[in-house]
Design a protein around this motif. Structure first.
Motif, short mmCIF file in Angstrom:
data_model
loop_
_atom_site.label_atom_id
_atom_site.label_comp_id
_atom_site.label_asym_id
_atom_site.label_seq_id
_atom_site.Cartn_x
_atom_site.Cartn_y
_atom_site.Cartn_z
N UNK A 171 24.68 -10.34 -9.68
CA UNK A 171 24.44 -10.69 -8.29
C UNK A 171 23.45 -11.85 -8.27
N UNK A 172 23.81 -12.95 -7.61
CA UNK A 172 22.96 -14.14 -7.61
C UNK A 172 22.00 -14.09 -6.42
N UNK A 173 21.14 -13.10 -6.48
CA UNK A 173 20.09 -12.89 -5.49
C UNK A 173 18.81 -12.56 -6.24
N UNK A 174 17.75 -13.31 -5.95
CA UNK A 174 16.48 -13.11 -6.66
C UNK A 174 15.33 -13.13 -5.67
N UNK A 175 14.45 -12.14 -5.80
CA UNK A 175 13.23 -12.09 -4.99
C UNK A 175 12.19 -12.95 -5.69
N UNK A 176 12.00 -14.17 -5.22
CA UNK A 176 11.17 -15.12 -5.96
C UNK A 176 9.74 -15.20 -5.44
N UNK A 177 9.45 -14.60 -4.27
CA UNK A 177 8.10 -14.68 -3.74
C UNK A 177 7.73 -13.48 -2.90
N UNK A 178 6.48 -13.09 -2.98
CA UNK A 178 5.98 -11.97 -2.19
C UNK A 178 4.50 -12.22 -1.91
N UNK A 179 4.10 -12.07 -0.66
CA UNK A 179 2.68 -12.20 -0.33
C UNK A 179 2.25 -11.03 0.54
N UNK A 180 0.99 -10.63 0.38
CA UNK A 180 0.46 -9.49 1.11
C UNK A 180 -1.06 -9.50 0.99
N UNK A 181 -1.71 -8.76 1.88
CA UNK A 181 -3.16 -8.64 1.80
C UNK A 181 -3.51 -7.63 0.71
N UNK A 182 -4.38 -8.02 -0.18
CA UNK A 182 -4.79 -7.11 -1.25
C UNK A 182 -5.41 -5.87 -0.61
N UNK A 183 -4.93 -4.68 -0.97
CA UNK A 183 -5.37 -3.47 -0.28
C UNK A 183 -6.82 -3.08 -0.50
N UNK A 184 -7.46 -3.66 -1.49
CA UNK A 184 -8.86 -3.33 -1.79
C UNK A 184 -9.76 -4.56 -1.64
N UNK A 185 -9.36 -5.66 -2.24
CA UNK A 185 -10.20 -6.86 -2.24
C UNK A 185 -10.15 -7.62 -0.91
N UNK A 186 -9.06 -7.47 -0.17
CA UNK A 186 -9.00 -8.06 1.16
C UNK A 186 -8.41 -9.45 1.26
N UNK A 187 -8.35 -10.21 0.17
CA UNK A 187 -7.75 -11.54 0.24
C UNK A 187 -6.23 -11.42 0.26
#
Length: 255
Positions: free
Chosen positions: A198-214
């Motif tokens: 399958x030519x589908x790729x998850x190439x990026x993910x961003x989220x708030x760090x659950x402990x550090x906050x950045x």
């Protein structure tokens, strides 16, 4: 000997890894007869327990995040449930896809617990954008040439098989999708272009760090099969690179 998994980011609370295509994340009703899972391999490689907080379909490759303790797992799981994460995918589809479009077809859940007709239709939103396209002088279908597009996909919701179902319904099925795609094009890529996946790729993910906050933005490369295909089609300029970086709160994640 199995090659080690590629770690994209690791700290005291979580780890991000590149999931290979074809590997199940963990045991489930769909995993009968399987003995190797991403969860197990990552646990063995790190020498400690890991906790899944989201999912990727078996044939999809790309970024996955695991927590390293139950508290972090709960916080990350809530962030995914509340749509506080941003995900970026690349997909190769049949046809010349739209330059930009918002797909909002409601989808019924596909969990196999009861007939689809009894499942409620749930809101599902996917942003798509055509990054490039190619026309091959090969007759795969009824036309003398065959056209394919590279699509950037940003799912705003997380329904099961959402990206595959939305693109197929819009008329641009993902290459290699046995359920929602078209067999002759899938076979052409598998047999002639060495892309039997399958030519589908998850190439990026961003989220708030659950402990550090950045805000943490993680991206990964494509596997060898997709990388070679991009180079062959003249799409090398769209190849993602592996990185893990902090983002300012006002910055847009993973472009």
């Amino acid at each position: 000997m199995t090659e080690p998994l590629t770690l994209l980011h690791r700290d005291d609370y979580l780890v991000a890894v590149h999931k290979p295509s074809g590997l199940l994340v963990h045991r489930s009703k769909l995993a009968q007869g399987e003995s190797v899972f991403l969860l197990q391999r990552l646990r063995d490689q790190l020498g400690q327990r890991v906790y899944p907080v989201h999912r990727l379909d078996r044939p999809t490759s790309g970024v996955m995040v695991f927590a390293l303790d139950p508290s972090t797992a709960a916080r990350l799981g809530e962030a995914f449930a509340q749509r506080q994460t941003r995900k970026r995918y690349l997909a190769v589809v049949r046809g010349i896809g739209p330059e930009h479009e918002r797909l909002d077809y409601a989808l019924r859940e596909e969990d196999g617990s009861r007939p689809k007709a009894e499942m409620p239709a749930l809101e599902a939103i996917t942003e798509i954008r055509r990054l490039d396209s190619v026309e091959l002088p090969v007759q795969v279908d009824r036309y003398p040439t065959s056209r394919y597009s590279l699509m950037e996909v940003l799912p705003m919701t997380g329904r099961r098989h959402q990206i595959r179902r939305h693109l197929s319904r819009r008329g641009y099925p993902i290459i290699g999708d046995a359920k929602h795609g078209k067999g002759n094009h899938n076979r052409f890529f598998a047999e002639r272009l060495d892309c039997p996946r399958l030519l589908l790729a998850a190439v990026g993910l961003s989220f708030e760090h659950p402990v550090e906050g950045y805000r943490l933005a993680v991206s990964c490369c494509l596997d060898n099969a997709m990388t070679t295909l991009f180079q062959r089609f003249g799409w090398a300029g769209h190849l993602p690179v592996a990185s893990a970086r902090r983002l300012e709160a006002a910055m847009l994640p993973i472009t």
